[in-house]
Design an enzyme around this catalytic site. Structure first.
Site, PDB file in Angstrom:
ATOM      1  N   PHE A   1      42.497  35.344  33.619  1.00  0.00           N
ATOM      2  CA  PHE A   1      41.906  34.152  34.687  1.00  0.00           C
ATOM      3  C   PHE A   1      41.130  35.618  35.908  1.00  0.00           C
ATOM      4  CE2 PHE A   1      41.531  32.473  38.917  1.00  0.00           C
ATOM      5  CZ  PHE A   1      41.197  31.276  38.561  1.00  0.00           C
TER       6      PHE A   1
ATOM      7  N   ASP B   1      40.000  43.841  35.767  1.00  0.00           N
ATOM      8  CA  ASP B   1      40.062  43.005  37.183  1.00  0.00           C
ATOM      9  C   ASP B   1      41.306  43.104  37.900  1.00  0.00           C
ATOM     10  OD1 ASP B   1      40.516  41.122  38.773  1.00  0.00           O
ATOM     11  OD2 ASP B   1      40.107  39.040  36.736  1.00  0.00           O
TER      12      ASP B   1
ATOM     13  N   LYS C   1      41.494  39.420  46.710  1.00  0.00           N
ATOM     14  CA  LYS C   1      43.086  38.589  47.397  1.00  0.00           C
ATOM     15  C   LYS C   1      43.264  39.117  48.647  1.00  0.00           C
ATOM     16  CE  LYS C   1      44.596  35.736  43.929  1.00  0.00           C
ATOM     17  NZ  LYS C   1      43.689  35.883  42.286  1.00  0.00           N
TER      18      LYS C   1
END
Ligand SMILES: *Cc1c(COP(=O)(O)O)cnc(C)c1O
Length: 394
Positions: free
Chosen positions: A134, A219, A248
């Site tokens: 993702f 990532d 995040k």
């Protein structure tokens, strides 16, 4: 929750999220309260963004001071906080990275895709990424995301992405051809179910990149910033990328994203190639600096390891008694509990008991608790979850 709020959402907010009928109004650490005064124990604070829990004091103070001084100025000027944050992040990579700042994970990955394509010029543009990955929802990052369910209806995607099963080095190697410029991977897959890299996998990807002159892009939007007990998850396996992305938890819950690149890769981004209007703004940067300061002052990397060890043994013990729990995958406060059944009813049952958790990839309960979780809160949450798992009917 208030009927008026529900009606406002029905009328004026696009329903592109599945929401629970709970309206949150206040949070402190791992507790959050709704508009009726109910307290919830939050094992999934801010979808992984609130790594220090709700309203961490240093972040609150830093933002309060900054907001009265300078909220936003464009990147046509210098600003101290952005320089200090870039230095702080670079030092923690251990490989002298340089930073580009943006506002989210998907944006950081878009910048990474651009660097990869600029690196591949002339003639190379393909990127190998992984199934069940993702990387975000904008079309570049979405094309990198190896989950067809998220592509549906949005084709054609950005050209050049090929997906290998996560953990399968040979499959990744087979996808590399003369037009490939990069490999992009989450060192630990988050949304795909908290999947840990098999031994030698990340090192093997590093070697493939070295052999074929590809950029290795990690990532770390979900796993980075100390969640796993290191600043970057890949540091557990001693593998250094060329480019890494963060978002995040970067700024303690304030919106922020960053890309960190080796100088040789970073030099591809020059005026005119890329930009983000709000990127690296003073508010986000002081929040990120306060986040780093908190993690160090409170020795939270060490705490991540301790909490991870506890969760591993606690859930292993539950697994030995509960046939629904198939596998336990833990790195620090990144926890995946693979069930033999759909996880949604477990999430609902926990919500009734006022414990907030998440389910991803249909059958994986995902817990991303705060590093500031106390022993008492930790036990309270585990007790509820154990009880719910023991009583769930399928
Ligand atoms: C959440 C996530 C993203 C997307 O971040 P946004 O801030 O929602 O754009 C990208 N990569 C990973 C690994 C993520 O977990």
């Amino acid at each position: 929750m208030k009927q008026a709020t529900l009606e406002q959402f029905q009328r004026y907010v696009i329903p592109n999220y599945t929401r629970y009928p709970v309206c949150l109004v206040r949070g402190v650490g791992s507790s959050v309260w709704d508009d009726e005064g109910n307290r919830y124990l939050d094992f999934f604070p801010g979808w992984g963004c609130d790594l220090l829990g709700h309203c961490p004091p240093r972040v609150v103070q830093a933002v309060q001071a900054q907001v009265a001084q300078l909220i936003h100025v464009p990147n046509t000027w210098y600003m101290e906080a952005q320089g200090r944050l870039a230095e702080a992040l670079s030092e923690r990579t251990g490989w002298g990275g340089q930073c580009f700042f943006c506002n989210s994970g998907t944006e950081a990955n878009e910048a990474a895709i651009k660097i990869a394509r600029l690196h591949g010029k002339p003639g190379r543009y393909k990127i190998v990424s992984m199934l069940d990955s993702f990387h975000g929802r904008t079309l570049g990052a979405l094309s990198a995301t190896g989950q067809p369910k998220y592509h549906k209806g949005l084709e054609p995607l950005l050209a050049g992405f090929n997906y290998a099963p996560y953990g399968d080095l040979d499959a990744a190697a087979k996808l590399i051809d003369g037009e490939t410029c990069a490999i992009m991977v989450e060192p630990i897959q988050g949304e795909g179910g908290i999947n840990l890299p098999p031994p030698g996998y990340l090192q093997g990807l590093r070697e493939l990149c070295d052999r074929h002159n590809l950029l290795l892009i990690f990532d770390e939007v979900q796993a980075g910033m100390g969640r796993t007990g290191r600043w970057f998850a890949a540091q557990h396996w001693d593998v250094q990328p060329d480019v890494t992305t963060l978002a995040k938890a970067l700024a303690g819950g304030v919106a922020a994203g960053a890309l960190i690149a080796r100088p040789e890769a970073a030099e591809k981004l020059r005026p005119g190639t890329h930009a983000a209007t709000f990127g690296g703004n003073p508010l986000a940067c002081v929040a990120a600096l306060a986040t780093i300061e908190t993690i160090e002052a409170e020795k939270l990397l060490q705490r991540a390891e301790e909490l991870g060890a506890y969760f591993q043994q606690r859930f292993d013990a539950i697994r030995s008694r509960c046939s629904l729990l198939r596998e336990v995958r833990v790195k620090g406060v990144m926890i995946g509990l693979e069930l033999a059944v759909d996880g949604a009813p477990v999430v609902e049952a926990c919500l009734k008991r006022r414990l907030l958790i998440n389910c991803t990839h249909s059958t994986v309960l995902r817990l991303l608790p705060a590093l500031t979780l106390s022993d008492a809160e930790r036990d309270e949450g585990c007790d509820i979850l154990e009880d719910v798992l023991a009583n769930i009917t399928v």
